[in-house]
Motif scaffolding. Structure first.
Motif, PDB file in Angstrom:
ATOM      1  N   ASP A 194       0.832  -1.198   0.000  1.00  0.00           N
ATOM      2  CA  ASP A 194       0.000   0.000   0.000  1.00  0.00           C
ATOM      3  C   ASP A 194       0.869   1.252   0.000  1.00  0.00           C
ATOM      4  O   ASP A 194       2.051   1.205   0.363  1.00  0.00           O
ATOM      5  N   ILE A 225      -1.075  -2.923  -4.030  1.00  0.00           N
ATOM      6  CA  ILE A 225      -2.147  -2.046  -3.549  1.00  0.00           C
ATOM      7  C   ILE A 225      -3.349  -2.919  -3.207  1.00  0.00           C
ATOM      8  O   ILE A 225      -3.899  -3.610  -4.066  1.00  0.00           O
ATOM      9  N   HIS A 241      -3.729   4.328  -1.695  1.00  0.00           N
ATOM     10  CA  HIS A 241      -3.033   4.336  -2.992  1.00  0.00           C
ATOM     11  C   HIS A 241      -2.693   5.708  -3.545  1.00  0.00           C
ATOM     12  O   HIS A 241      -2.056   5.813  -4.589  1.00  0.00           O
ATOM     13  N   ILE A 271       0.964   6.606  -4.794  1.00  0.00           N
ATOM     14  CA  ILE A 271       1.705   5.707  -5.698  1.00  0.00           C
ATOM     15  C   ILE A 271       2.351   6.446  -6.870  1.00  0.00           C
ATOM     16  O   ILE A 271       3.471   6.110  -7.274  1.00  0.00           O
ATOM     17  N   SER A 315      -2.287  -5.373  -8.265  1.00  0.00           N
ATOM     18  CA  SER A 315      -3.513  -4.902  -7.620  1.00  0.00           C
ATOM     19  C   SER A 315      -4.727  -5.400  -8.383  1.00  0.00           C
ATOM     20  O   SER A 315      -4.613  -6.161  -9.342  1.00  0.00           O
ATOM     21  N   MET A 323      -7.231  -0.540 -10.267  1.00  0.00           N
ATOM     22  CA  MET A 323      -6.030   0.222  -9.923  1.00  0.00           C
ATOM     23  C   MET A 323      -5.109   0.316 -11.142  1.00  0.00           C
ATOM     24  O   MET A 323      -4.544   1.370 -11.446  1.00  0.00           O
TER      25      MET A 323
END
Ligand SMILES: [Zn+2]
Ligand SMILES: [Zn+2]
Length: 1039
Positions: A621, A651, A659, A662, A707, A711
């Motif tokens: 994460d 994630i 998230h 990222i 993920s 995502m």
């Protein structure tokens, strides 16, 4: 009416950008960037944002400037939305009371019932975002995970060509681009130009030299000296408007849709797109229940031809409209950088009654009109204008906020006609310069400053402002923990003095008097009544020495005891013996963010780094501010090392607290690994592409992102707004394992399906093997968990036998326990205290005991707890749990009528405020209450994660020794904060007429906790991580 601007942030590791607050009594404006960390900085400083009506974003539309925007809007929407809800409730109740009274007086039939009328009149607040190209697009990429009601969000993208055309056509009236009751704003979009660059091009940010695949126009633009924003072949104005309106619709539906959660639409069963939650209405009773008959086919599958479904009428939930949009119109990175000149309205002069009398204006309303700036008629019928009766007015005070990301933008800025306009510049007394590194030493810019020496120049830049600790509370807490346990904590990396922050970009202030004064947090520029730079509000950086000295002798004594125990030869032998069978003891687990829902003073949102020596780093994460946390944790060269080693990012789900950091992390990784080298890239080698998957894996320079499909879609979509390194990722959509059915995980890399078990057919096993080896692991398994759509828990096994399992957010899961069997370390969320099991169930989180029960079910050797509620606690006390009966009260009966939606477009939707549980996808621990006893014989050791904690797997066992010191550490603080909080609560109550019920309930719970603490010292040690009411409200919604 006082007005001023205040520096909320200057660039630091915590707050990458510069944000200014423009303050009027009734309204606030944010100007600058809304970078990651901005919201947390406001929480830290107690600055409430509910009165913010407009945000003026400066610079380019890129994550460095917009990274904190989505998180901030979500919080604002929650707070403002809740307030609106409260107002509506009040209005409704008032209307009802009135109706009752009228009916009582006039008899029932006489009075019509219209209680909704006043409700409709309640004003819904609007937040307007002003910025450059792609701002709407940036927000629209969040449509799969952002959905709020109660506050409208509008985007005003500045269109430079239109305003330039106006200016060139001789229309030099200089109409502001925005105006309201307080201010006038002139936006300036500056395009980059290569003429600003000297022969040494090495300080151009590397990203601007690299072209994105399929967008050669950007590169071509840079070849010419012409500053163009839009290359040939760009869409026409009409096309642009069509595109804009589509994007605007998406954004408005994300925040202000009429769509209702509980709306069920009737459809024929055969029309239902699977997977979906289907309900059926009993024709006799009218009751709704879950449909359990034969299902329609899954899209793409062949289905059961012999067993067609009965085509009956069923009810399905309608997806919210934004989520139905699969693709956004194409775009490419926007290079224009926005700056603004902002001015207060001029003040009218004093009214002179004798003049009005002389002109024959009657005293009374006409006089009032004149003072308000309206012309009136005199007794003789002639017109009298305000100018005729008012004294000399005063020009409104103004300021400019100029954002120059690099030297390429200097010429474009200083050539602007606005600087020559008397209309605009009169009254402008301050220019705030937001400068990228190295820009301050530009000669042209210095010339401009010298020419403008009559105004104040304040600069906010890493060259002039030090990397002080912007999150004082968190830093102080970490320093205290370092005093307690120096093996696990360090003093956060910072420097309150050194400028420039980065060596080599010296602003050359040593030998010449600087034209700039440096921005500091809290520094103000008063605009009204008189324009004045005010340093008395500057908030000095945290005094770390004071924090150090404030440590209690008792706490230090307890910590020394723990330390001495661990140094004892006997204890060492004992521990070594207990850990003989634990693989990967040198693996380091680094907690970067351990709080839930939104960043608070104490804990940042979710992120955990796992460093496996000789193999690589893995990030689990990546909430907002993760890169900043890394930069506090490690010195610059260590950060480089971590990024170089970074192999994969996991994630768990699409909630904002997991998230939103990222893009920054990937961008930093990309810079480090792909263009951190000194040599200039030529056009030919700037894009290294290989379409052979095996070849790509052999490069060993790729970053794997694993993920849910949604995502991966976001990462892909956002890449058209900004080149952050997506091309160099290996994006993997993971298909969950179904342990009960013996099905293991698979992954999709684009269209290619990879499998990891010989038993699985239908995908490439060879590529699967190569992928795992490139990732440095021997197995990855993930399962669906009960939290929200697409939530997954994961177990990763390394070749040396070390096995790491991470829950993400979820209810305790049997499937997770199955894939995590034999884990060396389980990192599990423990959002709620055991007392709040009801909340945990309702909000699809776990309690402390539930998390531990999962560990027991896995046979995990070590458990680390994380994702703590930001509302009331600091650490759950493990001692109290020891020896107690641990209960797993799993999902239990699913209340069908209350089942939240699963959309037809299932893979494309994930919603933060809706918890989705699909019984078909999720295997709960048990349907009946199961009791698991954590017996003394189990060798499972438990630790609690704090932000900035780094612990070796072999030393998790040490953590429990420090518990007595921790308990003592947090005790006195609790009392002190309690009283402060009580004070602010009183103030809050004075201001707010009615508090939402939710909050009242939370207070009740807190009260209970306090009582418990006082009574027994059991349960939770410290409360009040609670900073602002908005956290509470947000916590209830998106955690
Ligand atoms: Zn969360
Ligand atoms: Zn969540």
């Amino acid at each position: 009416m006082r007005s001023y601007i205040e520096f909320l942030t200057t660039p630091t590791a915590d707050t990458q950008g510069t944000t200014l607050l423009l303050h009027f009594d009734r309204k606030r404006y944010l100007i600058g960037s809304i970078a990651e960390g901005t919201q947390r900085a406001c929480v830290q400083r107690g600055i409430k944002l509910t009165k913010v009506s407009d945000i003026f974003l400066t610079g380019r539309t890129e994550w460095a400037n917009t990274g904190g925007l989505i998180g901030m809007i979500l919080t604002l929407a929650d707070v403002v939305g809740t307030q609106t809800e409260g107002t509506i409730q009040n209005v409704r109740e008032k209307a009802e009371r009135l109706l009752k009274r009228q009916r009582k007086a006039n008899g029932d039939e006489q009075v019509e019932r219209k209680p909704e009328e006043p409700v409709a009149a309640v004003e819904r607040p609007t937040l307007t975002l002003h910025g450059g190209g792609n701002l709407t697009h940036t927000l629209a990429t969040g449509r799969r995970f952002v959905f709020r009601k109660g506050m409208a969000v509008e985007v005003d993208e500045h269109e430079e060509r239109d305003s330039q055309a106006k200016a060139n056509s001789g229309d030099r009236k200089w109409e502001p681009t925005f105006t309201d009751e307080n201010i006038k704003v002139w936006a300036m979009e500056i395009s980059p130009s290569r003429t600003d660059l000297g022969s040494d091009a090495s300080h151009i940010p590397a990203t601007s030299r690299i072209r994105r695949k399929n967008s050669s126009d950007i590169f071509d633009e840079m070849q010419t000296d012409e500053p163009t924003l839009h290359g040939p072949g760009e869409p026409t104005k009409i096309e642009r408007h069509q595109k804009d309106s589509k994007l605007k619709t998406v954004v408005s539906e994300m925040f202000n849709s009429e769509w209702r959660l509980d709306h069920l639409a009737e459809k024929s069963l055969s029309e239902v797109l699977m997977p979906a939650a289907i309900f059926i209405r009993d024709p006799k009773t009218g009751k709704i229940s879950e449909y359990s008959g034969p299902m329609p086919q899954e899209a793409g599958s062949s289905g059961d031809q012999n067993n067609p479904v009965n085509d009956i009428k069923v009810l399905v939930r309608q997806p919210w409209p934004g989520a139905l949009i699969n693709e956004l119109p194409p775009t490419s990175p926007s290079r224009g950088a926005l700056s603004y000149i902002i001015k207060n309205h001029p003040q009218r002069g004093k009214f002179m009654p004798e003049k009005a009398k002389a002109l024959g204006v009657r005293m009374g309303t006409k006089w009032a009109d004149l003072t308000m700036g309206k012309s009136v008629e005199a007794i003789d019928g002639s017109m009298v204008t305000p100018e005729m009766v008012l004294g000399e007015g005063k020009e409104g005070a103004g300021f400019a906020v100029v954002d120059l990301p690099s030297e390429e933008y200097v010429s474009g800025l200083i050539d602007r006609e606005e600087w020559k306009s008397e209309v605009i510049m009169s009254g402008v007394g301050v220019i705030v310069w937001i400068l990228g590194t190295g820009v301050g030493k530009n000669e042209k810019l210095k010339g401009f400053l010298a020419k403008m020496s009559h105004v104040n120049h304040i600069v906010s830049s890493p060259d002039y402002c030090p990397n002080y600790l912007a999150f004082d509370t968190s830093a102080a807490a970490t320093i205290q923990l370092f005093q307690l346990d120096p093996a696990r904590f360090r003093i956060p990396i910072h420097d309150n003095v050194k400028v420039p922050q980065v060596e080599g970009s010296t602003p050359e202030v040593k030998n010449e008097p600087s034209l700039f004064q440096a921005a500091e947090r809290g520094k103000r520029v008063q605009l009204h009544p008189i324009l004045e730079v005010q340093d008395q509000f500057v908030e000095p950086p945290l005094n770390t020495a004071n924090v150090w000295r404030s440590a209690s002798e008792e706490v230090l004594h307890l910590a020394r005891n723990a330390h001495n125990e661990l140094q004892d030869g006997e204890t060492k032998r004992e521990i070594a013996q207990q850990q003989e069978d634990i693989p990967g003891q040198d693996v380091e687990i680094i907690a970067l963010g351990t709080g839930s829902s939104l960043p608070s003073k104490y804990r940042n949102v979710s992120a955990t780094l796992v460093r496996v020596p000789g193999v690589g780093s893995y990030l689990f994460d990546c909430g907002e501010g993760t890169l900043g946390q890394l930069r506090r944790m490690f010195r610059a060269e260590e950060v480089s090392e971590v990024l170089h080693d970074l192999k994969a990012i996991w994630i768990s789900h699409l909630h904002a607290d997991h998230h939103l950091g990222i893009a920054s992390v990937i961008k930093a990784w990309h810079k480090e690994v792909w263009n951190g080298r000194k040599h200039l890239r030529s056009r030919d080698d700037s894009v290294v592409e290989s379409h052979d998957h095996l070849e790509v894996l052999q490069e060993k320079k790729r970053l794997f992102v694993l993920s849910d499909h949604a995502m991966i879609q976001w990462l892909n979509e956002y890449a058209s707004v900004e080149d952050y390194g997506f091309d160099k990722l290996v994006p993997l959509s993971i298909h969950s394992a179904k342990p009960a059915k013996g099905i293991s995980s698979k992954m999709n890399w684009g269209d290619v399906l990879l499998t990891f078990s010989d038993a699985d057919g239908g995908g490439s096993r060879e590529l699967g093997k190569a992928l795992l080896s490139a990732m440095g692991v021997s197995d990855v398994q993930a399962v669906d968990v009960e939290h929200c759509k697409g939530s997954k828990a994961v177990s990763i096994t390394f070749p040396n036998g070390f096995k790491f399992s991470y829950s993400g957010d979820c209810r305790p899961s049997k499937a997770f326990a199955a894939i995590g069997k034999g884990s060396t370390v389980l990192l599990h969320e423990a959002t709620f205290d055991d007392e709040l099991r009801g909340d945990a169930r309702a909000k699809k989180h776990s309690t402390t005991s539930e998390a531990l029960a999962v560990g027991v079910a896995m046979g995990a050797k070590r458990v680390l707890l994380t994702h703590f509620s930001q509302r009331y606690q600091k650490i759950p006390e493990m001692e109290a749990v020891e020896g107690q009966v641990l209960e797993i009260d799993a999902a239990g009966e699913v209340d069908v009528a209350r089942l939240p939606p699963i959309y037809a477009e299932d893979n494309d939707s994930a919603m933060p405020d809706v918890m989705v549980s699909d019984p078909a996808l999720i295997a709960p621990m048990e349907t009946n209450v199961t009791k698991i006893k954590k017996s003394a014989s189990t060798d499972m050791k438990v630790g609690v994660a704090f932000d900035f904690m780094r612990v070796k797997v072999g030393e998790i066992i040490h953590l429990e020794r420090f518990t007595p010191a921790l308990i003592r550490l947090y005790e006195p603080q609790e009392v002190e904060e309690e009283s402060q909080e009580a004070k602010s609560e009183v103030q809050d109550n004075k201001q707010k007429t009615k508090k939402p019920k939710r909050e009242a309930k939370a207070r009740q719970i807190e009260g209970k906790l306090d009582k418990k603490q006082n009574d027994a010292r059991g349960g939770y040690i410290a409360k009040s991580g609670r900073d602002e009411p908005q956290e509470k409200e947000k916590g209830a919604v998106i955690a």
